[in-house]
Motif scaffolding. Structure first.
Motif, PDB file in Angstrom:
ATOM      1  N   ILE A 198      -9.074 -18.160 -31.003  1.00  0.00           N
ATOM      2  CA  ILE A 198      -8.453 -19.486 -30.884  1.00  0.00           C
ATOM      3  C   ILE A 198      -9.187 -20.310 -29.833  1.00  0.00           C
ATOM      4  CG2 ILE A 198      -6.357 -20.713 -30.196  1.00  0.00           C
ATOM      5  CD1 ILE A 198      -4.770 -18.288 -31.315  1.00  0.00           C
ATOM      6  N   MET A 199      -9.458 -19.706 -28.682  1.00  0.00           N
ATOM      7  CA  MET A 199     -10.159 -20.420 -27.620  1.00  0.00           C
ATOM      8  C   MET A 199     -11.559 -20.834 -28.070  1.00  0.00           C
ATOM      9  SD  MET A 199     -11.012 -19.274 -23.677  1.00  0.00           S
ATOM     10  CE  MET A 199     -12.184 -18.027 -24.209  1.00  0.00           C
ATOM     11  N   SER A 200     -12.240 -19.975 -28.808  1.00  0.00           N
ATOM     12  CA  SER A 200     -13.581 -20.299 -29.290  1.00  0.00           C
ATOM     13  C   SER A 200     -13.559 -21.518 -30.202  1.00  0.00           C
ATOM     14  CB  SER A 200     -14.176 -19.100 -30.038  1.00  0.00           C
ATOM     15  OG  SER A 200     -14.298 -17.978 -29.181  1.00  0.00           O
ATOM     16  N   GLY A 201     -12.565 -21.569 -31.095  1.00  0.00           N
ATOM     17  CA  GLY A 201     -12.446 -22.718 -31.981  1.00  0.00           C
ATOM     18  C   GLY A 201     -12.217 -24.008 -31.216  1.00  0.00           C
ATOM     19  N   LEU A 202     -11.382 -23.957 -30.198  1.00  0.00           N
ATOM     20  CA  LEU A 202     -11.110 -25.147 -29.391  1.00  0.00           C
ATOM     21  C   LEU A 202     -12.337 -25.577 -28.591  1.00  0.00           C
ATOM     22  CD1 LEU A 202      -7.506 -24.267 -28.218  1.00  0.00           C
ATOM     23  CD2 LEU A 202      -8.157 -26.214 -29.638  1.00  0.00           C
ATOM     24  N   ILE A 203     -13.109 -24.619 -28.123  1.00  0.00           N
ATOM     25  CA  ILE A 203     -14.345 -24.955 -27.402  1.00  0.00           C
ATOM     26  C   ILE A 203     -15.303 -25.705 -28.324  1.00  0.00           C
ATOM     27  CG2 ILE A 203     -16.447 -23.958 -26.415  1.00  0.00           C
ATOM     28  CD1 ILE A 203     -14.706 -21.817 -25.108  1.00  0.00           C
ATOM     29  N   ILE A 204     -15.407 -25.270 -29.577  1.00  0.00           N
ATOM     30  CA  ILE A 204     -16.343 -25.879 -30.518  1.00  0.00           C
ATOM     31  C   ILE A 204     -15.968 -27.324 -30.824  1.00  0.00           C
ATOM     32  CG2 ILE A 204     -17.166 -25.798 -32.909  1.00  0.00           C
ATOM     33  CD1 ILE A 204     -17.057 -22.740 -32.692  1.00  0.00           C
ATOM     34  N   VAL A 205     -14.668 -27.619 -30.987  1.00  0.00           N
ATOM     35  CA  VAL A 205     -14.253 -28.965 -31.418  1.00  0.00           C
ATOM     36  C   VAL A 205     -13.865 -29.874 -30.253  1.00  0.00           C
ATOM     37  CG1 VAL A 205     -13.432 -28.047 -33.610  1.00  0.00           C
ATOM     38  CG2 VAL A 205     -11.808 -28.348 -31.746  1.00  0.00           C
ATOM     39  N   SER A 206     -13.926 -29.371 -29.022  1.00  0.00           N
ATOM     40  CA  SER A 206     -13.432 -30.149 -27.886  1.00  0.00           C
ATOM     41  C   SER A 206     -14.418 -31.201 -27.384  1.00  0.00           C
ATOM     42  CB  SER A 206     -13.083 -29.203 -26.726  1.00  0.00           C
ATOM     43  OG  SER A 206     -14.228 -28.513 -26.280  1.00  0.00           O
ATOM     44  N   GLY A 207     -15.620 -31.219 -27.930  1.00  0.00           N
ATOM     45  CA  GLY A 207     -16.614 -32.187 -27.496  1.00  0.00           C
ATOM     46  C   GLY A 207     -17.622 -31.642 -26.515  1.00  0.00           C
ATOM     47  N   ILE A 208     -17.538 -30.357 -26.213  1.00  0.00           N
ATOM     48  CA  ILE A 208     -18.499 -29.737 -25.297  1.00  0.00           C
ATOM     49  C   ILE A 208     -19.884 -29.729 -25.943  1.00  0.00           C
ATOM     50  CG2 ILE A 208     -19.148 -27.552 -24.187  1.00  0.00           C
ATOM     51  CD1 ILE A 208     -16.170 -26.979 -23.865  1.00  0.00           C
ATOM     52  N   THR A 209     -20.903 -30.071 -25.179  1.00  0.00           N
ATOM     53  CA  THR A 209     -22.254 -30.161 -25.699  1.00  0.00           C
ATOM     54  C   THR A 209     -22.746 -28.807 -26.213  1.00  0.00           C
ATOM     55  OG1 THR A 209     -24.544 -30.660 -25.150  1.00  0.00           O
ATOM     56  CG2 THR A 209     -23.171 -29.820 -23.358  1.00  0.00           C
ATOM     57  N   TRP A 210     -23.573 -28.875 -27.260  1.00  0.00           N
ATOM     58  CA  TRP A 210     -24.146 -27.649 -27.817  1.00  0.00           C
ATOM     59  C   TRP A 210     -25.157 -27.009 -26.876  1.00  0.00           C
ATOM     60  CZ3 TRP A 210     -22.605 -24.705 -31.693  1.00  0.00           C
ATOM     61  CH2 TRP A 210     -21.684 -25.249 -32.583  1.00  0.00           C
TER      62      TRP A 210
END
Length: 413
Positions: A198-210
């Motif tokens: 769940i946390m990984s999914g939120l990190i991906i869509v939260s706007g954090i740079t790649w």
């Protein structure tokens, strides 16, 4: 044209113009209802088959009726959660998280002694014949809290920088670590993986740079690869034992890597599951026709029943229903255009996706065995209630979509 809303960290409701009117839309997403209903029917049929061949007699009726009761409770939970709009969910998130932490602490003291003797996990309450796993209802509470954390951070850092992105990751880990530690004390590694998914999914869509996400996930993959390398060597196992790995965890990895090496002991469950699914062929052996015994197939190994009775095509239909369910969740999120709901939806989708991926994967030998049930299909009330609460959160989006027509200056505290 109507206006829809976004909630920022101060509780202010901002409005966004939308050219898609919801005046004529039903407040209930019947496509989601259809998916859940079909999954429930498949689950009840599979539980009936498993109970008929494993226990028989009155136990069949007991298990099916018990699951029906849990579905009824789940429907009530959905109806209640749907009454909460995004403002109310925003307010209740910290309290839900705190209550979930309280339950995870309480179960370490009041855990079921019988269940602990059988599985070695201190993760279940026991009230007479009923058992309940608090970590399952902690999942939607965790999703609410994490969604609020992301929205608050993004609102307070409109100009994204690498430093602010690392700060957000630190915040997400800070809210996750207490849960991970409590689940470690409960000896429930499988459920811990769900929270990290769940946390990984939120990190991906939260706007954090790649530039941060790519090295971060590569690092996680490297750690996983290193751990796997250590498992297959005697010296490595000794090191892992010192940091808390247990023998049953090593056995699960061994079984995953060599499913046919020990089919009468540690690898028995996986090997029987593979045989059962393989015997189903394209169209299955037929409803309630079972030739292969699989331990615990009414819950964790329920996919083996579906694969055996309904074959490859039945399994494809099941997976398609999950695909349709997730598609509808995404569609509702885009229709609502509320960022708080968007992160809630991401958490619920990741929770269901990970459960499906892990359960099906472990049943066919692609992933190690874990105690991860198949959403809305496996027997058991705790996981079903947790998943139904997640569905309630998704359905509340469309249910309250018309109500978000107030001004940008509206506040709540």
């Amino acid at each position: 044209k109507i206006t829809t809303s976004i909630i920022n960290s101060k509780g202010e409701v901002r409005t966004l113009d939308s050219r898609r009117s919801s005046e004529n839309k039903d407040k209930i997403d019947w496509a989601i209802v259809f998916c859940i209903l079909m999954l429930a029917l498949i689950g009840l049929a599979s539980i009936f088959v498993a109970a008929s061949h494993d226990t028989g007699g009155a136990s069949v009726t007991k298990q099916v009726v018990s699951q029906l009761i849990w579905y009824a409770i789940g429907i009530i939970a959905v109806a209640v959660i749907m009454q909460f709009d995004s403002e109310q969910l925003w307010k209740v998130a910290p309290y839900a998280y705190g209550f979930g932490i309280f339950l995870l602490v309480a179960v370490l003291v009041l855990y079921s002694r019988t269940y602990y003797a059988n599985t070695g996990a201190k993760s279940w309450f026991a009230l007479g014949p009923l058992t309940f796993q608090p970590s399952e209802v902690m999942k939607p509470a965790y999703i609410l809290m994490m969604a609020k954390v992301v929205v608050e951070h993004n609102d307070s850092h409109p100009l994204r920088t690498v430093k602010s992105d690392w700060t957000l990751i630190g915040k997400l880990f800070a809210w996750t670590i207490p849960i991970a530690l409590l689940l470690r004390l409960q000896n429930d590694f499988g459920t811990m993986l769900v929270f990290f998914a769940i946390m990984s999914g939120l990190i991906i869509v939260s706007g954090i740079t790649w530039r941060i996400i790519a090295p971060l996930f590569l690092g996680v993959a490297a750690v996983g690869g290193t751990a796997l390398t250590l498992v297959i060597s005697n010296a490595g196992r000794s090191l892992l034992e010192k940091i808390g790995f247990q023998e049953y965890q090593f056995a699960r990895i061994d079984t995953w890597l060599h499913p046919s090496a020990d089919t009468s002991n540690q690898g028995y469950q996986l090997w029987q599951s593979i045989k059962a699914i393989g015997s189903g062929g394209l169209f299955g052996t037929g409803f309630n026709v079972s030739h292969v015994y699989v331990p615990v197939r009414e819950s964790d190994m329920i996919f083996s029943v579906i694969g055996e009775n309904f074959g490859f095509f039945g399994s494809v239909i099941l997976i398609f229903l999950y695909f349709l369910l997730i598609y509808e969740m995404i569609r509702v999120t885009f229709d609502t255009r509320n960022v708080f709901y968007a992160f809630i939806s991401t958490g619920v989708i990741m929770m269901i996706l990970f459960h499906v991926f892990e359960n099906v994967g472990m049943s066919i030998g692609l992933l190690p065995l874990t105690g991860i049930p198949l959403p809305f299909v496996s027997a058991g009330g705790s996981a079903l209630i947790g998943n139904m609460i997640g569905i309630g959160l998704i359905m509340s989006m469309q249910y309250h979509n018309k109500s978000y027509m107030f001004g940008a200056d509206k506040e709540f505290s």
